[in-house]
Design a protein around this motif. Sequence first.
Motif, PDB file in Angstrom:
ATOM      1  N   LYS A 250      41.930  16.516  12.342  1.00  0.00           N
ATOM      2  CA  LYS A 250      43.258  16.478  12.944  1.00  0.00           C
ATOM      3  C   LYS A 250      43.113  15.778  14.282  1.00  0.00           C
ATOM      4  O   LYS A 250      42.212  16.110  15.067  1.00  0.00           O
ATOM      5  N   ILE A 251      43.998  14.801  14.532  1.00  0.00           N
ATOM      6  CA  ILE A 251      43.936  14.020  15.761  1.00  0.00           C
ATOM      7  C   ILE A 251      45.309  13.996  16.406  1.00  0.00           C
ATOM      8  O   ILE A 251      46.289  13.570  15.773  1.00  0.00           O
ATOM      9  N   ASN A 252      45.388  14.481  17.657  1.00  0.00           N
ATOM     10  CA  ASN A 252      46.624  14.364  18.425  1.00  0.00           C
ATOM     11  C   ASN A 252      46.807  12.895  18.792  1.00  0.00           C
ATOM     12  O   ASN A 252      45.864  12.240  19.239  1.00  0.00           O
ATOM     13  N   LEU A 253      48.013  12.394  18.616  1.00  0.00           N
ATOM     14  CA  LEU A 253      48.281  10.991  18.913  1.00  0.00           C
ATOM     15  C   LEU A 253      48.346  10.729  20.406  1.00  0.00           C
ATOM     16  O   LEU A 253      48.013   9.630  20.859  1.00  0.00           O
ATOM     17  N   LEU A 254      48.779  11.710  21.166  1.00  0.00           N
ATOM     18  CA  LEU A 254      48.862  11.570  22.630  1.00  0.00           C
ATOM     19  C   LEU A 254      48.092  12.706  23.282  1.00  0.00           C
ATOM     20  O   LEU A 254      48.657  13.723  23.665  1.00  0.00           O
ATOM     21  N   GLY A 255      46.806  12.524  23.410  1.00  0.00           N
ATOM     22  CA  GLY A 255      45.983  13.519  24.077  1.00  0.00           C
ATOM     23  C   GLY A 255      46.045  13.324  25.577  1.00  0.00           C
ATOM     24  O   GLY A 255      46.920  12.629  26.100  1.00  0.00           O
ATOM     25  N   ARG A 256      45.096  13.922  26.261  1.00  0.00           N
ATOM     26  CA  ARG A 256      45.010  13.702  27.709  1.00  0.00           C
ATOM     27  C   ARG A 256      44.856  12.211  27.966  1.00  0.00           C
ATOM     28  O   ARG A 256      44.232  11.510  27.196  1.00  0.00           O
ATOM     29  N   ASP A 257      45.418  11.726  29.015  1.00  0.00           N
ATOM     30  CA  ASP A 257      45.377  10.311  29.395  1.00  0.00           C
ATOM     31  C   ASP A 257      46.113   9.413  28.401  1.00  0.00           C
ATOM     32  O   ASP A 257      45.935   8.204  28.420  1.00  0.00           O
ATOM     33  N   GLY A 258      46.903   9.984  27.489  1.00  0.00           N
ATOM     34  CA  GLY A 258      47.679   9.192  26.551  1.00  0.00           C
ATOM     35  C   GLY A 258      46.902   8.601  25.398  1.00  0.00           C
ATOM     36  O   GLY A 258      47.450   7.871  24.585  1.00  0.00           O
ATOM     37  N   GLU A 259      45.618   8.918  25.305  1.00  0.00           N
ATOM     38  CA  GLU A 259      44.775   8.405  24.225  1.00  0.00           C
ATOM     39  C   GLU A 259      44.696   9.430  23.095  1.00  0.00           C
ATOM     40  O   GLU A 259      44.840  10.627  23.331  1.00  0.00           O
ATOM     41  N   PRO A 260      44.442   8.974  21.854  1.00  0.00           N
ATOM     42  CA  PRO A 260      44.258   9.922  20.755  1.00  0.00           C
ATOM     43  C   PRO A 260      43.112  10.891  21.066  1.00  0.00           C
ATOM     44  O   PRO A 260      42.125  10.521  21.704  1.00  0.00           O
ATOM     45  N   GLU A 261      43.274  12.135  20.599  1.00  0.00           N
ATOM     46  CA  GLU A 261      42.311  13.187  20.928  1.00  0.00           C
ATOM     47  C   GLU A 261      41.984  14.004  19.679  1.00  0.00           C
ATOM     48  O   GLU A 261      42.886  14.511  19.005  1.00  0.00           O
ATOM     49  N   LEU A 262      40.717  14.131  19.380  1.00  0.00           N
ATOM     50  CA  LEU A 262      40.275  14.915  18.233  1.00  0.00           C
ATOM     51  C   LEU A 262      40.551  16.393  18.472  1.00  0.00           C
ATOM     52  O   LEU A 262      40.186  16.935  19.513  1.00  0.00           O
ATOM     53  N   VAL A 263      41.210  17.041  17.518  1.00  0.00           N
ATOM     54  CA  VAL A 263      41.457  18.479  17.585  1.00  0.00           C
ATOM     55  C   VAL A 263      40.342  19.211  16.840  1.00  0.00           C
ATOM     56  O   VAL A 263      39.750  20.152  17.349  1.00  0.00           O
ATOM     57  N   TYR A 264      40.064  18.765  15.594  1.00  0.00           N
ATOM     58  CA  TYR A 264      38.948  19.330  14.836  1.00  0.00           C
ATOM     59  C   TYR A 264      38.515  18.351  13.762  1.00  0.00           C
ATOM     60  O   TYR A 264      39.250  17.430  13.399  1.00  0.00           O
ATOM     61  N   SER A 265      37.323  18.580  13.258  1.00  0.00           N
ATOM     62  CA  SER A 265      36.782  17.779  12.165  1.00  0.00           C
ATOM     63  C   SER A 265      35.860  18.655  11.343  1.00  0.00           C
ATOM     64  O   SER A 265      35.064  19.416  11.900  1.00  0.00           O
ATOM     65  N   MET A 266      35.968  18.560  10.013  1.00  0.00           N
ATOM     66  CA  MET A 266      35.086  19.298   9.108  1.00  0.00           C
ATOM     67  C   MET A 266      34.645  18.366   7.987  1.00  0.00           C
ATOM     68  O   MET A 266      35.481  17.761   7.305  1.00  0.00           O
ATOM     69  N   GLY A 267      33.350  18.210   7.828  1.00  0.00           N
ATOM     70  CA  GLY A 267      32.816  17.465   6.702  1.00  0.00           C
ATOM     71  C   GLY A 267      32.880  15.948   6.821  1.00  0.00           C
ATOM     72  O   GLY A 267      32.633  15.253   5.844  1.00  0.00           O
ATOM     73  N   ILE A 268      33.202  15.435   7.990  1.00  0.00           N
ATOM     74  CA  ILE A 268      33.248  13.991   8.206  1.00  0.00           C
ATOM     75  C   ILE A 268      32.053  13.610   9.077  1.00  0.00           C
ATOM     76  O   ILE A 268      31.819  14.231  10.115  1.00  0.00           O
ATOM     77  N   SER A 269      31.313  12.583   8.658  1.00  0.00           N
ATOM     78  CA  SER A 269      30.142  12.162   9.431  1.00  0.00           C
ATOM     79  C   SER A 269      30.567  11.638  10.795  1.00  0.00           C
ATOM     80  O   SER A 269      31.704  11.203  10.989  1.00  0.00           O
ATOM     81  N   ARG A 270      29.653  11.659  11.727  1.00  0.00           N
ATOM     82  CA  ARG A 270      29.958  11.151  13.073  1.00  0.00           C
ATOM     83  C   ARG A 270      30.338   9.677  13.035  1.00  0.00           C
ATOM     84  O   ARG A 270      31.237   9.251  13.755  1.00  0.00           O
ATOM     85  N   ALA A 271      29.656   8.909  12.193  1.00  0.00           N
ATOM     86  CA  ALA A 271      29.972   7.477  12.087  1.00  0.00           C
ATOM     87  C   ALA A 271      31.396   7.280  11.574  1.00  0.00           C
ATOM     88  O   ALA A 271      32.159   6.475  12.113  1.00  0.00           O
ATOM     89  N   ASP A 272      31.772   8.021  10.523  1.00  0.00           N
ATOM     90  CA  ASP A 272      33.143   7.914  10.004  1.00  0.00           C
ATOM     91  C   ASP A 272      34.154   8.400  11.030  1.00  0.00           C
ATOM     92  O   ASP A 272      35.226   7.828  11.179  1.00  0.00           O
ATOM     93  N   LEU A 273      33.813   9.454  11.736  1.00  0.00           N
ATOM     94  CA  LEU A 273      34.725   9.987  12.743  1.00  0.00           C
ATOM     95  C   LEU A 273      34.970   8.961  13.851  1.00  0.00           C
ATOM     96  O   LEU A 273      36.103   8.778  14.293  1.00  0.00           O
ATOM     97  N   ARG A 274      33.933   8.256  14.282  1.00  0.00           N
ATOM     98  CA  ARG A 274      34.116   7.197  15.277  1.00  0.00           C
ATOM     99  C   ARG A 274      35.043   6.111  14.743  1.00  0.00           C
ATOM    100  O   ARG A 274      35.922   5.635  15.453  1.00  0.00           O
TER     101      ARG A 274
END
Length: 81
Positions: free
Chosen positions: A33-57
């Motif tokens: 789950k990714i907030n579209l407007l996190g701190r500083d107006g940039e997308p912000e990761l809320v949580y991740s399960m089962g996704i590799s770090r490379a895919d998450l980047r």
Amino acid sequence: MVVVHRAFGFRFVIYTQDHEPAHVHITGSGQAKINLLGRDGEPELVYSMGISRADLRRILNEVAMEQARLMKEWERIHGWR
């Protein structure tokens, strides 16, 4: 549920009966789950399960590149931010 984008074998989804803040759910080999407007107006990761770090980047970079369009989709689906 509305699929608003696809990339790297993942679906970027906005649920029609969801809540603020504006965000997308990512589904595929895992979930995130990714907030579209996190701190500083940039997308912000809320949580991740089962996704590799490379895919998450890759996913976070994709959301950043598509942020304006995804926000328009959120507003179209929900009628508000």
